[in-house]
Write a protein that holds these residues in place. Structure first.
Motif, PDB file in Angstrom:
ATOM      1  N   THR A 195       0.869  -1.181   0.000  1.00 52.22           N
ATOM      2  CA  THR A 195       0.000   0.000   0.000  1.00 52.22           C
ATOM      3  C   THR A 195       0.905   1.230   0.000  1.00 52.22           C
ATOM      4  O   THR A 195       1.915   1.253   0.715  1.00 52.22           O
ATOM      5  N   LEU A 196       0.564   2.220  -0.790  1.00 51.05           N
ATOM      6  CA  LEU A 196       1.372   3.446  -0.807  1.00 51.05           C
ATOM      7  C   LEU A 196       0.440   4.650  -0.886  1.00 51.05           C
ATOM      8  O   LEU A 196      -0.457   4.698  -1.731  1.00 51.05           O
ATOM      9  N   PHE A 197       0.640   5.581   0.047  1.00 46.95           N
ATOM     10  CA  PHE A 197      -0.092   6.843  -0.073  1.00 46.95           C
ATOM     11  C   PHE A 197       0.809   7.993   0.329  1.00 46.95           C
ATOM     12  O   PHE A 197       1.841   7.793   0.976  1.00 46.95           O
ATOM     13  N   ILE A 198       0.423   9.175  -0.116  1.00 41.28           N
ATOM     14  CA  ILE A 198       1.177  10.367   0.274  1.00 41.28           C
ATOM     15  C   ILE A 198       0.230  11.373   0.914  1.00 41.28           C
ATOM     16  O   ILE A 198      -0.985  11.326   0.696  1.00 41.28           O
ATOM     17  N   TYR A 199       0.786  12.261   1.702  1.00 42.22           N
ATOM     18  CA  TYR A 199       0.033  13.400   2.213  1.00 42.22           C
ATOM     19  C   TYR A 199       0.802  14.656   1.791  1.00 42.22           C
ATOM     20  O   TYR A 199       1.978  14.814   2.133  1.00 42.22           O
ATOM     21  N   ILE A 200       0.118  15.531   1.044  1.00 41.50           N
ATOM     22  CA  ILE A 200       0.790  16.734   0.529  1.00 41.50           C
ATOM     23  C   ILE A 200       0.735  17.829   1.596  1.00 41.50           C
ATOM     24  O   ILE A 200      -0.347  18.274   1.983  1.00 41.50           O
ATOM     25  N   VAL A 201       1.898  18.217   2.076  1.00 37.03           N
ATOM     26  CA  VAL A 201       1.988  19.217   3.147  1.00 37.03           C
ATOM     27  C   VAL A 201       1.919  20.630   2.565  1.00 37.03           C
ATOM     28  O   VAL A 201       1.203  21.496   3.073  1.00 37.03           O
ATOM     29  N   GLU A 202       2.679  20.845   1.511  1.00 41.56           N
ATOM     30  CA  GLU A 202       2.712  22.173   0.880  1.00 41.56           C
ATOM     31  C   GLU A 202       2.940  22.015  -0.617  1.00 41.56           C
ATOM     32  O   GLU A 202       3.546  21.039  -1.057  1.00 41.56           O
ATOM     33  N   GLY A 203       2.474  23.012  -1.383  1.00 41.91           N
ATOM     34  CA  GLY A 203       2.704  23.007  -2.821  1.00 41.91           C
ATOM     35  C   GLY A 203       1.717  22.101  -3.550  1.00 41.91           C
ATOM     36  O   GLY A 203       0.631  21.802  -3.040  1.00 41.91           O
ATOM     37  N   ALA A 204       2.111  21.644  -4.722  1.00 37.53           N
ATOM     38  CA  ALA A 204       1.221  20.824  -5.548  1.00 37.53           C
ATOM     39  C   ALA A 204       2.062  20.006  -6.523  1.00 37.53           C
ATOM     40  O   ALA A 204       3.241  20.299  -6.737  1.00 37.53           O
ATOM     41  N   ILE A 215      -2.650  18.154  -8.185  1.00 33.11           N
ATOM     42  CA  ILE A 215      -3.226  17.916  -6.858  1.00 33.11           C
ATOM     43  C   ILE A 215      -2.507  18.808  -5.850  1.00 33.11           C
ATOM     44  O   ILE A 215      -1.279  18.840  -5.804  1.00 33.11           O
ATOM     45  N   GLU A 216      -3.334  19.520  -5.057  1.00 33.93           N
ATOM     46  CA  GLU A 216      -2.770  20.530  -4.158  1.00 33.93           C
ATOM     47  C   GLU A 216      -2.637  20.033  -2.728  1.00 33.93           C
ATOM     48  O   GLU A 216      -3.039  18.920  -2.405  1.00 33.93           O
ATOM     49  N   SER A 217      -2.107  20.912  -1.889  1.00 35.01           N
ATOM     50  CA  SER A 217      -1.743  20.517  -0.521  1.00 35.01           C
ATOM     51  C   SER A 217      -2.959  20.173   0.346  1.00 35.01           C
ATOM     52  O   SER A 217      -4.092  20.470  -0.005  1.00 35.01           O
ATOM     53  N   PHE A 240       5.794  16.598   0.431  1.00 34.43           N
ATOM     54  CA  PHE A 240       4.811  15.574   0.803  1.00 34.43           C
ATOM     55  C   PHE A 240       5.466  14.488   1.643  1.00 34.43           C
ATOM     56  O   PHE A 240       6.687  14.293   1.609  1.00 34.43           O
ATOM     57  N   LEU A 241       4.629  13.816   2.416  1.00 31.06           N
ATOM     58  CA  LEU A 241       5.070  12.667   3.195  1.00 31.06           C
ATOM     59  C   LEU A 241       4.597  11.425   2.465  1.00 31.06           C
ATOM     60  O   LEU A 241       3.450  11.383   2.014  1.00 31.06           O
ATOM     61  N   LEU A 242       5.471  10.447   2.331  1.00 31.61           N
ATOM     62  CA  LEU A 242       5.114   9.214   1.629  1.00 31.61           C
ATOM     63  C   LEU A 242       5.173   8.057   2.619  1.00 31.61           C
ATOM     64  O   LEU A 242       6.162   7.919   3.362  1.00 31.61           O
TER      65      LEU A 242
END
Ligand code: FE2
Length: 281
Positions: A195-204, A215-217, A240-242
């Motif tokens: 399973t792989l997901f990211i969370y976008i902290v800043e930027g796009a 996809i934006e923050s 982003f955090l992966l």
């Protein structure tokens, strides 16, 4: 044939109050456990107003999970039933294995900006009742790899030839904090089944092959299986955090801070809290 991971789902989550009144965004939670397995929950914090978070998370129990708190900025005081006491500061990660049971409190202190996440990682059935422990991973223990417009902090797992601060004792986990300069491209090979997901902290950024959908923050993006992950940063750059790990595919019985496999195990945990036998020697 190699397959680049495609977007499966984009999640924004909901703003909630938790603990004694901490405003946070629950990005993933109860309804997402099947798709995000082995990850159970992701709470995101981003505030410049201490009133949003200083009420904190006073003493509470956990069993059956690991909580991974990563702060890009901020200051969280914590203490626990094992006698640990400390602070999570800028760039630090606290990896707590609740295992058979821990009581702890997490109290964010006023800071210029509190920016970070808490991830709940499920424990495999055979490790649910393992010994509880804290792992305080300070900023200096997290290797940073700089290359071709990217800076990657390797919190867990490995990136290129660099081993992260931990590998995950129970669920082998990849946890990266990735910063990309505007328009730069970045990719990594991935374990096909994980399973792989990211969370976008800043930027796009763009995650599709034809670079059409930006996809934006403040969003999490879950990807289909595949043996590589690729992104191109937008004009703003991106951070982003992966997170990635193999799914457990075990039944989940979740009650507040306790996550077991069966209802009976959950009821037993709450009985033990009531009668004072929750913490194992
Ligand atoms: Fe907690």
């Amino acid at each position: 044939m190699s397959t680049t991971r495609q977007i499966r789902k984009i999640v924004t989550g909901t703003t909630q109050l938790d603990g004694a009144g901490v405003k946070l965004v629950r990005v993933i939670g109860h309804d997402d456990t099947k798709e995000f397995d082995p990850f159970l929950m992701l709470d995101a914090f981003d505030s410049r107003n201490p009133d949003d978070y200083t009420k904190g998370f006073p003493w509470h129990p956990h069993r059956g999970i690991e909580t991974v708190t990563y702060l890009i900025a901020g200051d969280i005081e914590h203490s626990d039933s094992l006698g640990n006491k400390g602070r999570i500061l800028d760039g630090c990660c606290q990896w707590m294995t609740a295992g058979s049971g821990i009581l702890h409190q997490e109290m964010p202190q006023p800071s210029e900006r509190m920016l970070g996440v808490q991830l709940w990682l499920n424990l495999p059935r055979k490790n649910k009742m393992t010994h509880p422990q804290y792992r305080d991973i300070t900023d200096s223990m997290i290797p940073k790899v700089q290359q071709d417009g990217s800076t990657v902090a390797v919190i867990a797992g490995h990136y290129k030839d660099t081993q992260g601060a931990t590998q995950g004792d129970y669920v082998k986990t990849l946890a990266l904090d990735v910063q990309l300069e505007p328009k730069s491209q970045w990719n990594i090979p991935t374990d096909t089944e994980a399973t792989l997901f990211i969370y976008i902290v800043e930027g796009a950024g763009y995650f599709d092959a034809d670079r059409q959908t930006m996809i934006e923050s403040h969003r999490a993006v879950l990807f289909d299986q595949g043996d590589s992950f690729a992104i191109q940063a937008a004009d703003s750059g991106i951070r982003f955090l992966l997170f990635s790990g193999l799914p457990l595919r075990e039944p989940i019985s979740w009650g507040g801070p306790i996550v077991m496999n069966t209802r009976e195990e959950l009821q037993q945990a709450f009985r033990e809290i009531d009668n004072g036998t929750f913490i194992k020697k």
